[in-house]
Design a protein around this motif. Structure first.
Motif, short mmCIF file in Angstrom:
data_model
loop_
_atom_site.label_atom_id
_atom_site.label_comp_id
_atom_site.label_asym_id
_atom_site.label_seq_id
_atom_site.Cartn_x
_atom_site.Cartn_y
_atom_site.Cartn_z
N VAL A 45 -38.54 -24.59 -40.22
CA VAL A 45 -38.99 -23.65 -41.15
C VAL A 45 -39.17 -22.18 -40.48
O VAL A 45 -39.05 -21.24 -41.24
CB VAL A 45 -40.34 -24.31 -41.50
CG1 VAL A 45 -41.17 -23.33 -42.77
CG2 VAL A 45 -39.97 -25.51 -42.54
N GLU A 46 -39.72 -22.03 -39.38
CA GLU A 46 -40.12 -20.82 -38.85
C GLU A 46 -38.91 -20.08 -38.65
O GLU A 46 -39.04 -18.87 -38.84
CB GLU A 46 -40.73 -20.99 -37.36
CG GLU A 46 -42.05 -21.55 -37.36
CD GLU A 46 -42.48 -22.00 -35.98
OE1 GLU A 46 -41.85 -21.63 -34.99
OE2 GLU A 46 -43.58 -22.74 -35.98
N ALA A 47 -37.56 -20.67 -38.25
CA ALA A 47 -36.26 -19.81 -38.17
C ALA A 47 -36.22 -19.07 -39.54
O ALA A 47 -35.68 -17.96 -39.56
CB ALA A 47 -35.55 -20.75 -37.51
N ILE A 48 -36.35 -20.04 -40.55
CA ILE A 48 -35.78 -19.70 -41.80
C ILE A 48 -36.65 -18.61 -42.28
O ILE A 48 -36.31 -17.47 -42.89
CB ILE A 48 -35.70 -20.53 -42.88
CG1 ILE A 48 -34.69 -21.79 -42.54
CG2 ILE A 48 -35.59 -20.04 -44.26
CD1 ILE A 48 -34.68 -23.07 -43.42
N TYR A 132 -22.10 -24.85 -38.91
CA TYR A 132 -22.72 -25.91 -37.78
C TYR A 132 -23.61 -25.32 -36.84
O TYR A 132 -23.23 -24.18 -36.41
CB TYR A 132 -21.28 -26.27 -37.09
CG TYR A 132 -21.73 -27.55 -35.75
CD1 TYR A 132 -21.94 -28.72 -36.34
CD2 TYR A 132 -21.79 -26.92 -34.56
CE1 TYR A 132 -22.40 -29.69 -35.47
CE2 TYR A 132 -22.26 -27.94 -33.71
CZ TYR A 132 -22.32 -29.36 -34.14
OH TYR A 132 -22.83 -30.13 -33.27
N VAL A 133 -24.51 -25.78 -36.83
CA VAL A 133 -25.70 -25.34 -35.98
C VAL A 133 -26.02 -26.58 -34.62
O VAL A 133 -26.41 -27.68 -35.13
CB VAL A 133 -27.04 -25.22 -36.70
CG1 VAL A 133 -28.28 -24.62 -35.56
CG2 VAL A 133 -26.91 -24.42 -37.71
N ALA A 192 -33.64 -20.51 -31.67
CA ALA A 192 -32.59 -19.66 -31.24
C ALA A 192 -31.33 -19.69 -31.82
O ALA A 192 -30.46 -18.81 -32.24
CB ALA A 192 -32.57 -19.44 -29.63
N GLN A 193 -30.90 -20.91 -31.77
CA GLN A 193 -29.47 -21.47 -32.30
C GLN A 193 -29.40 -21.10 -33.64
O GLN A 193 -28.46 -20.75 -34.22
CB GLN A 193 -28.86 -23.04 -31.86
CG GLN A 193 -28.90 -23.09 -30.55
CD GLN A 193 -27.88 -22.41 -29.65
OE1 GLN A 193 -27.00 -22.06 -30.50
NE2 GLN A 193 -27.87 -22.02 -28.42
N LEU A 194 -30.40 -21.69 -34.42
CA LEU A 194 -30.28 -21.72 -35.76
C LEU A 194 -30.56 -20.15 -36.11
O LEU A 194 -29.71 -19.71 -37.30
CB LEU A 194 -31.58 -22.51 -36.37
CG LEU A 194 -31.70 -22.38 -38.03
CD1 LEU A 194 -30.66 -22.78 -38.59
CD2 LEU A 194 -33.23 -23.33 -38.41
#
Length: 221
Positions: A45-48, A132-133, A192-194
């Motif tokens: 959620v934080e990454a989005i 793909y993540v 980081a990846q997302l």
């Protein structure tokens, strides 16, 4: 019927997100679920929301749904379950074949135990038009609901400390032990990846080719 499902496509970066967090059903055997699911969902959620803010979208609406497909679900149930996901986060396993029912442009985040990875689901995503993540740098645990068995798996994995997660797949004993090792998701690495993938959703191909990191995300590792 299935004809009522949403059509393919959709916005590259939606204003509202449905994140599906999949938990494998528990049977008599150990399962490959992460042991820190709430932290993992919060990191997604934080990454989005961070990427929405970077794009000037304000606070993104993110709904997290917990899903557990089982044999009690009909084929139609499972198609609907996965088709409703803008982002699916799931531990490695055969249940992830259902990701083909997600809309093209959706995201599949595969969570792997330490030392365990192979490219089948990344290839499936490329063929299905999904992003793909990877979540591969996760942390082995030693105290779980079956500590003696987990300690045995952990000892076996430590035997192959010099192997990375793809090299481990070439050694059956390493692969077998890694598959069942209890683990926490490395949420910093996950963000980081997302974040890398989210940053380039909707970037035109010609612009993407001019930016090395963007092109690398499109190609994959």
């Amino acid at each position: 019927g299935l004809g009522e499902l949403p059509g393919p496509g959709g916005p590259a970066f939606p204003d509202s997100w449905r994140v599906c967090y999949l938990t494998r059903a528990r049977g008599r055997r150990l399962v490959r679920n992460a042991f820190n699911p709430e932290e993992t969902k919060a990191a997604i959620v934080e990454a989005i929301r961070a990427e929405a803010a970077r794009r000037g979208r304000g606070a993104a609406a993110v709904a997290v749904a917990d899903i557990t497909p089982t044999s009690r679900h009909t084929f139609e149930d499972q198609v609907r379950m996965f088709a409703a996901c803008d982002l699916l986060a799931s531990p490695h396993g055969s249940q992830n074949a259902n990701a083909i029912f997600m809309r093209p442009g959706a995201l599949f985040l595969e969570i792997n135990p330490p030392k365990f990875f192979y490219f089948s689901y990344e290839a499936m995503c490329r063929a299905s038009g999904l992003h793909y993540v990877p979540s591969r740098r996760n942390t082995a645990l030693h105290a779980t609901r079956q500590p003696k068995l987990q300690a045995k798996f952990a000892r076996r994995v430590r035997t192959y400390a010099k192997l990375n997660d793809t090299e481990c797949q070439d050694v059956f004993d390493c692969q077998d032990a890694a598959r069942w090792t209890a683990y926490d998701v490395n949420t910093s690495d996950l963000r980081a990846q997302l974040g890398r993938v989210l940053r380039y959703l909707g970037v035109p191909d010609d612009a993407c080719r001019r930016e090395a990191e963007c092109a690398a995300v499109r190609r994959g590792p």
